[in-house]
Scaffold this active site. Structure first.
Site, mmCIF file in Angstrom:
data_model
loop_
_atom_site.group_PDB
_atom_site.id
_atom_site.type_symbol
_atom_site.label_atom_id
_atom_site.label_comp_id
_atom_site.label_asym_id
_atom_site.label_seq_id
_atom_site.Cartn_x
_atom_site.Cartn_y
_atom_site.Cartn_z
ATOM 1 N N GLY A 3 -25.496 -18.775 -16.010
ATOM 2 C CA GLY A 3 -24.569 -18.040 -15.613
ATOM 3 C C GLY A 3 -23.066 -18.327 -14.697
ATOM 4 O O GLY A 3 -23.745 -19.154 -13.572
ATOM 5 N N CYS A 7 -26.943 -19.767 -6.428
ATOM 6 C CA CYS A 7 -25.925 -19.924 -7.277
ATOM 7 C C CYS A 7 -25.197 -20.898 -6.410
ATOM 8 O O CYS A 7 -25.098 -21.869 -5.871
ATOM 9 C CB CYS A 7 -25.492 -18.682 -6.534
ATOM 10 N N LEU A 8 -24.551 -21.570 -7.765
ATOM 11 C CA LEU A 8 -22.800 -22.159 -8.013
ATOM 12 C C LEU A 8 -22.173 -22.378 -6.322
ATOM 13 O O LEU A 8 -21.518 -23.190 -6.349
ATOM 14 C CB LEU A 8 -22.835 -22.477 -9.246
ATOM 15 N N HIS A 14 -21.550 -10.479 -8.847
ATOM 16 C CA HIS A 14 -20.501 -11.134 -8.623
ATOM 17 C C HIS A 14 -18.641 -10.579 -9.057
ATOM 18 O O HIS A 14 -17.425 -10.499 -8.510
ATOM 19 C CB HIS A 14 -20.006 -12.362 -9.410
ATOM 20 N N GLN A 61 -15.942 -16.958 -10.104
ATOM 21 C CA GLN A 61 -16.553 -17.608 -9.215
ATOM 22 C C GLN A 61 -15.671 -18.695 -9.389
ATOM 23 O O GLN A 61 -14.926 -19.740 -8.129
ATOM 24 C CB GLN A 61 -17.533 -18.325 -9.817
ATOM 25 N N HIS A 87 -27.096 -10.635 -11.490
ATOM 26 C CA HIS A 87 -26.045 -11.728 -10.667
ATOM 27 C C HIS A 87 -25.093 -11.692 -10.703
ATOM 28 O O HIS A 87 -24.236 -11.568 -9.474
ATOM 29 C CB HIS A 87 -27.246 -12.858 -10.308
ATOM 30 N N GLU A 88 -24.553 -12.129 -12.104
ATOM 31 C CA GLU A 88 -23.327 -11.854 -12.240
ATOM 32 C C GLU A 88 -22.749 -10.714 -12.356
ATOM 33 O O GLU A 88 -21.161 -10.579 -11.500
ATOM 34 C CB GLU A 88 -23.354 -12.253 -14.076
#
Length: 172
Positions: A46, A96-97, A142, A51, A138-139
């Site tokens: 994701g 997470c990225l 963000h 991000q 989660h996204e």
């Protein structure tokens, strides 16, 4: 498409709240395709536009991101996503990225109902559960300037953020 830079903690862009998409044009299509390419090459499932420094309410998800056969991928592009219903609870390990080299268990809703738009602006609704539900939550966090580590208890959160900030300085 192009590969975009993924911003990592403690970069302040990650604390910004994304703005709703109001114009559905070629740019939205290009952004979402570049986000998918970036997510795939980075090994994520994701990615939120914030991000990659784009302050628009766009997320991309593909739970089959790592499969060898590209035809098996199942990309989802969700514009202006909004959770309208939640039920149940589940705990899973998240990473997470944008938070390098750290994973921890986070509690989230097991099932959600989501309203969103596609890249043309068409309004849609989706029910999601388990990993898809977790990933969407989660996204969306963000998009609201929230990282998964912000869900940790205060003292643990403080320690983790201090450690991650120190590691970020060392890597520069």
């Amino acid at each position: 498409m192009s590969i975009l830079k993924i911003y990592t903690f403690p970069n302040q862009i990650l604390k910004k709240k994304a703005e709703p998409v109001t114009i559905f044009d070629h740019d939205i299509d290009e952004i979402s395709k570049s986000m998918l390419d970036t997510m795939y090459i980075s090994g994520g499932i994701g990615l939120a536009a914030i991000q990659v420094g784009i302050t628009k309410r766009i997320i991309v998800i593909d739970l089959k991101s790592g499969v060898e056969d590209l035809s098996e991928r199942e990309p989802h592009i969700l514009v202006n996503p909004k959770i309208v219903e939640k039920s149940g609870a589940t705990v899973s390990e998240e990473g997470c990225l944008s938070v390098i080299d750290f994973r921890c268990e986070i509690e989230r809703s097991q099932k959600i109902t989501l309203e969103y738009q596609d890249i043309t602006g068409k309004k849609l609704k989706m029910d999601a559960e388990n990993m898809m539900s977790i990933c969407i939550q989660h996204e969306i966090d963000h998009l609201n300037g929230i990282l998964f580590i912000d869900h940790l208890p205060y003292l643990k959160q403080k320690l983790v953020k201090k450690r991650l900030a120190k590691l970020a300085k060392v890597e520069k």
